[in-house]
Design a protein around this motif. Structure first.
Motif, PDB file in Angstrom:
ATOM      1  N   LEU A 228       0.809  -1.231   0.006  1.00 28.40           N
ATOM      2  CA  LEU A 228      -0.113  -0.102   0.137  1.00 28.40           C
ATOM      3  C   LEU A 228       1.002   1.274  -0.005  1.00 28.40           C
ATOM      4  CD1 LEU A 228      -2.844   1.276   0.088  1.00 28.40           C
ATOM      5  CD2 LEU A 228      -2.672   1.062   2.740  1.00 28.40           C
ATOM      6  N   HIS A 229       2.018   1.101   0.888  1.00 39.67           N
ATOM      7  CA  HIS A 229       2.846   2.165   0.884  1.00 39.67           C
ATOM      8  C   HIS A 229       3.354   2.636  -0.505  1.00 39.67           C
ATOM      9  CE1 HIS A 229       6.608   3.783   3.157  1.00 39.67           C
ATOM     10  NE2 HIS A 229       6.695   4.559   1.823  1.00 39.67           N
ATOM     11  N   SER A 230       4.078   1.426  -1.135  1.00 42.41           N
ATOM     12  CA  SER A 230       4.680   1.644  -2.268  1.00 42.41           C
ATOM     13  C   SER A 230       3.702   2.347  -3.643  1.00 42.41           C
ATOM     14  CB  SER A 230       5.338   0.478  -2.924  1.00 42.41           C
ATOM     15  OG  SER A 230       6.116   0.115  -1.826  1.00 42.41           O
ATOM     16  N   ASN A 231       2.562   1.546  -3.400  1.00 42.66           N
ATOM     17  CA  ASN A 231       1.743   2.078  -4.608  1.00 42.66           C
ATOM     18  C   ASN A 231       1.146   3.399  -4.311  1.00 42.66           C
ATOM     19  OD1 ASN A 231       1.156  -0.166  -6.622  1.00 42.66           O
ATOM     20  ND2 ASN A 231       1.025  -1.258  -4.742  1.00 42.66           N
ATOM     21  N   PHE A 232       1.015   3.837  -3.019  1.00 47.38           N
ATOM     22  CA  PHE A 232       0.545   5.254  -2.682  1.00 47.38           C
ATOM     23  C   PHE A 232       1.549   6.169  -3.418  1.00 47.38           C
ATOM     24  CE2 PHE A 232       1.115   8.798   0.388  1.00 47.38           C
ATOM     25  CZ  PHE A 232      -0.248   9.297   0.011  1.00 47.38           C
ATOM     26  N   CYS A 233       2.988   5.807  -2.955  1.00 48.51           N
ATOM     27  CA  CYS A 233       4.061   6.818  -3.447  1.00 48.51           C
ATOM     28  C   CYS A 233       4.119   7.083  -4.917  1.00 48.51           C
ATOM     29  CB  CYS A 233       4.986   6.547  -2.742  1.00 48.51           C
ATOM     30  SG  CYS A 233       5.333   6.756  -0.911  1.00 48.51           S
ATOM     31  N   LEU A 234       3.984   5.754  -5.657  1.00 48.77           N
ATOM     32  CA  LEU A 234       4.180   5.797  -7.000  1.00 48.77           C
ATOM     33  C   LEU A 234       2.754   6.391  -7.774  1.00 48.77           C
ATOM     34  CD1 LEU A 234       5.651   2.159  -7.719  1.00 48.77           C
ATOM     35  CD2 LEU A 234       6.796   4.374  -8.086  1.00 48.77           C
ATOM     36  N   ASP A 235       1.856   6.304  -7.256  1.00 51.75           N
ATOM     37  CA  ASP A 235       0.818   6.756  -7.919  1.00 51.75           C
ATOM     38  C   ASP A 235       0.645   8.342  -7.859  1.00 51.75           C
ATOM     39  OD1 ASP A 235      -0.070   4.696  -8.797  1.00 51.75           O
ATOM     40  OD2 ASP A 235      -1.883   4.272  -7.725  1.00 51.75           O
ATOM     41  N   PHE A 236       1.210   8.849  -6.703  1.00 53.35           N
ATOM     42  CA  PHE A 236       0.973  10.313  -6.500  1.00 53.35           C
ATOM     43  C   PHE A 236       2.555  10.907  -6.551  1.00 53.35           C
ATOM     44  CE2 PHE A 236      -2.837   8.998  -4.235  1.00 53.35           C
ATOM     45  CZ  PHE A 236      -3.724   9.921  -4.536  1.00 53.35           C
ATOM     46  N   TYR A 237       3.546  10.133  -6.966  1.00 56.96           N
ATOM     47  CA  TYR A 237       4.851  10.802  -7.415  1.00 56.96           C
ATOM     48  C   TYR A 237       5.366   9.850  -8.479  1.00 56.96           C
ATOM     49  CZ  TYR A 237       9.238  13.222  -6.240  1.00 56.96           C
ATOM     50  OH  TYR A 237      10.255  13.899  -6.399  1.00 56.96           O
ATOM     51  N   PRO A 238       4.782  10.077  -9.727  1.00 52.20           N
ATOM     52  CA  PRO A 238       5.147   9.201 -10.798  1.00 52.20           C
ATOM     53  C   PRO A 238       6.588   9.105 -11.022  1.00 52.20           C
ATOM     54  CG  PRO A 238       3.937  11.279 -11.334  1.00 52.20           C
ATOM     55  CD  PRO A 238       3.887  11.233  -9.839  1.00 52.20           C
ATOM     56  N   ILE A 239       6.926   8.289 -12.042  1.00 53.22           N
ATOM     57  CA  ILE A 239       8.108   7.894 -12.559  1.00 53.22           C
ATOM     58  C   ILE A 239       8.855   9.298 -13.073  1.00 53.22           C
ATOM     59  CG2 ILE A 239       9.735   6.858 -14.115  1.00 53.22           C
ATOM     60  CD1 ILE A 239       8.773   5.006 -12.008  1.00 53.22           C
ATOM     61  N   SER A 240       8.067  10.129 -13.954  1.00 57.47           N
ATOM     62  CA  SER A 240       8.496  11.436 -14.415  1.00 57.47           C
ATOM     63  C   SER A 240       9.044  12.250 -13.326  1.00 57.47           C
ATOM     64  CB  SER A 240       7.382  11.782 -15.182  1.00 57.47           C
ATOM     65  OG  SER A 240       6.178  12.302 -14.365  1.00 57.47           O
ATOM     66  N   GLN A 241       8.381  12.245 -12.236  1.00 63.60           N
ATOM     67  CA  GLN A 241       9.002  13.161 -11.002  1.00 63.60           C
ATOM     68  C   GLN A 241       9.963  12.621 -10.697  1.00 63.60           C
ATOM     69  OE1 GLN A 241       4.576  14.042  -9.299  1.00 63.60           O
ATOM     70  NE2 GLN A 241       6.097  15.333  -8.381  1.00 63.60           N
ATOM     71  N   ILE A 242      10.209  11.314 -10.423  1.00 62.56           N
ATOM     72  CA  ILE A 242      11.535  10.624  -9.858  1.00 62.56           C
ATOM     73  C   ILE A 242      12.712  11.067 -10.879  1.00 62.56           C
ATOM     74  CG2 ILE A 242      12.648   8.459  -9.228  1.00 62.56           C
ATOM     75  CD1 ILE A 242       9.941   7.407  -8.591  1.00 62.56           C
ATOM     76  N   ILE A 243      12.452  11.087 -12.301  1.00 65.40           N
ATOM     77  CA  ILE A 243      13.641  11.488 -13.134  1.00 65.40           C
ATOM     78  C   ILE A 243      13.831  12.729 -12.935  1.00 65.40           C
ATOM     79  CG2 ILE A 243      13.870  11.703 -15.563  1.00 65.40           C
ATOM     80  CD1 ILE A 243      12.150   9.193 -16.117  1.00 65.40           C
ATOM     81  N   ASP A 244      12.784  13.661 -12.747  1.00 60.96           N
ATOM     82  CA  ASP A 244      13.039  15.049 -12.388  1.00 60.96           C
ATOM     83  C   ASP A 244      14.142  15.254 -11.393  1.00 60.96           C
ATOM     84  OD1 ASP A 244      11.793  15.887 -14.873  1.00 60.96           O
ATOM     85  OD2 ASP A 244       9.880  16.381 -13.936  1.00 60.96           O
ATOM     86  N   LEU A 245      13.670  14.489 -10.300  1.00 55.61           N
ATOM     87  CA  LEU A 245      14.346  14.889  -9.108  1.00 55.61           C
ATOM     88  C   LEU A 245      15.920  14.241  -9.265  1.00 55.61           C
ATOM     89  CD1 LEU A 245      14.593  15.104  -5.955  1.00 55.61           C
ATOM     90  CD2 LEU A 245      14.123  12.791  -5.541  1.00 55.61           C
ATOM     91  N   ARG A 246      16.190  13.215  -9.911  1.00 56.40           N
ATOM     92  CA  ARG A 246      17.417  12.675 -10.231  1.00 56.40           C
ATOM     93  C   ARG A 246      18.147  13.644 -11.138  1.00 56.40           C
ATOM     94  NH1 ARG A 246      19.478   7.458 -10.675  1.00 56.40           N
ATOM     95  NH2 ARG A 246      17.550   6.343  -9.937  1.00 56.40           N
ATOM     96  N   VAL A 247      17.498  14.416 -11.909  1.00 54.77           N
ATOM     97  CA  VAL A 247      18.305  15.277 -12.691  1.00 54.77           C
ATOM     98  C   VAL A 247      18.868  16.319 -11.804  1.00 54.77           C
ATOM     99  CG1 VAL A 247      18.000  17.010 -14.661  1.00 54.77           C
ATOM    100  CG2 VAL A 247      17.236  14.914 -14.928  1.00 54.77           C
ATOM    101  N   LYS A 248      17.965  16.888 -10.961  1.00 50.96           N
ATOM    102  CA  LYS A 248      17.963  18.123  -9.800  1.00 50.96           C
ATOM    103  C   LYS A 248      19.262  17.740  -8.994  1.00 50.96           C
ATOM    104  CE  LYS A 248      13.511  20.000  -9.861  1.00 50.96           C
ATOM    105  NZ  LYS A 248      12.166  20.269  -9.114  1.00 50.96           N
ATOM    106  N   VAL A 249      19.477  16.404  -8.630  1.00 48.23           N
ATOM    107  CA  VAL A 249      20.331  16.058  -7.750  1.00 48.23           C
ATOM    108  C   VAL A 249      21.746  16.013  -8.529  1.00 48.23           C
ATOM    109  CG1 VAL A 249      21.364  14.293  -6.517  1.00 48.23           C
ATOM    110  CG2 VAL A 249      18.859  14.763  -6.069  1.00 48.23           C
ATOM    111  N   LEU A 250      21.716  15.417  -9.690  1.00 43.68           N
ATOM    112  CA  LEU A 250      23.097  15.449 -10.395  1.00 43.68           C
ATOM    113  C   LEU A 250      23.541  16.646 -10.974  1.00 43.68           C
ATOM    114  CD1 LEU A 250      21.897  12.229 -12.767  1.00 43.68           C
ATOM    115  CD2 LEU A 250      23.406  12.220 -10.779  1.00 43.68           C
ATOM    116  N   THR A 251      22.589  17.803 -10.854  1.00 42.32           N
ATOM    117  CA  THR A 251      23.057  19.127 -11.502  1.00 42.32           C
ATOM    118  C   THR A 251      22.939  20.070 -10.469  1.00 42.32           C
ATOM    119  OG1 THR A 251      20.747  19.736 -12.305  1.00 42.32           O
ATOM    120  CG2 THR A 251      22.316  18.392 -13.938  1.00 42.32           C
ATOM    121  N   ILE A 252      22.839  19.896  -9.168  1.00 43.08           N
ATOM    122  CA  ILE A 252      22.820  20.847  -8.219  1.00 43.08           C
ATOM    123  C   ILE A 252      23.966  21.791  -8.046  1.00 43.08           C
ATOM    124  CG2 ILE A 252      23.594  19.182  -6.331  1.00 43.08           C
ATOM    125  CD1 ILE A 252      21.619  20.507  -4.428  1.00 43.08           C
ATOM    126  N   LYS A 253      23.679  22.992  -7.719  1.00 44.33           N
ATOM    127  CA  LYS A 253      24.709  23.763  -7.692  1.00 44.33           C
ATOM    128  C   LYS A 253      24.420  24.794  -6.480  1.00 44.33           C
ATOM    129  CE  LYS A 253      26.744  23.011 -11.723  1.00 44.33           C
ATOM    130  NZ  LYS A 253      28.246  22.344 -11.815  1.00 44.33           N
TER     131      LYS A 253
END
Length: 208
Positions: free
Chosen positions: A112-137
């Motif tokens: 339930l925990h995992s599906n809740f997070c994935l449905d309200f924080y989709p893969i596209s947002q995870i990709i955006d977060l990864r980009v922000k982390v990799l390019t943080i200044k």
């Protein structure tokens, strides 16, 4: 068929006793009776998540589990407490999602925990977060003291990105301004890239 035709159509829309029974946790309850504190339920409800706007499901889950940790009932696992209290933390769109999804989780809090997070924080947002982390200044007027907080806050805003600590430390140091990097001598930089714990000790010694 005649019996079916004789039943008023409005009766089919009435909730049955089975549908009103809440879904049970997959974890066995080892106590004959227990009581969820109304004050705890009210506290959970005060931290409710609606699924609207920029609400973050990962931050909601962390706050929710910390709140649940305030209660311990002998014979009931933490997972079962989370399972039973979680619907009280949802409202609006998120509660509608829960009503649709809960029956598919087979009483498993982790699912339930995992599906809740994935449905309200989709893969596209995870990709955006990864980009922000990799390019943080480090920002132009941001001090070295506040730069680690910016980085850790960003990391805590989503799921575990499954990158090694060494990788995160390298990203952080590369994102610092030239002036901030000068505050870390060559030995410190090499030492800083060993582990996040040692990195924190280095910063605590350097930053006033």
């Amino acid at each position: 068929m005649d019996t079916l035709n004789s039943i008023p159509i409005l009766q089919f829309s009435a909730p049955t006793e089975t549908s009103l029974v809440p879904h049970e946790s997959s974890q066995p309850i080892q106590t004959c009776s227990y009581r969820l504190s109304p004050r705890l339920i009210a506290l959970v409800q005060s931290l409710s998540f609606s699924g609207e706007g920029d609400e973050n499901p990962y931050l909601h889950i962390r706050d929710f589990e910390q709140t649940c940790d305030c209660l311990c009932i002998e014979g009931i696992s933490d997972e079962t407490l989370h399972w039973k209290l979680f619907p009280f933390s949802l409202k609006g769109k998120a509660r509608q999602w829960y009503n649709r999804a809960v029956g598919k989780q087979q009483g498993d809090w982790g699912s339930l925990h995992s599906n809740f997070c994935l449905d309200f924080y989709p893969i596209s947002q995870i990709i955006d977060l990864r980009v922000k982390v990799l390019t943080i200044k480090q920002e132009s007027k941001e001090s070295l003291a506040s730069a680690p907080n910016q980085f850790t806050t960003l990391l805590a805003s989503g799921p575990d990105l499954s990158l090694p600590a060494l990788f995160f430390n390298n990203i952080f140091t590369k994102g610092l301004s030239r002036e901030s990097r000068k505050l870390l001598d060559t030995t410190s930089i090499e030492y800083f890239c060993v582990s996040s714990e040692k990195a924190r000790l280095i910063l605590d010694q350097i930053i006033p």
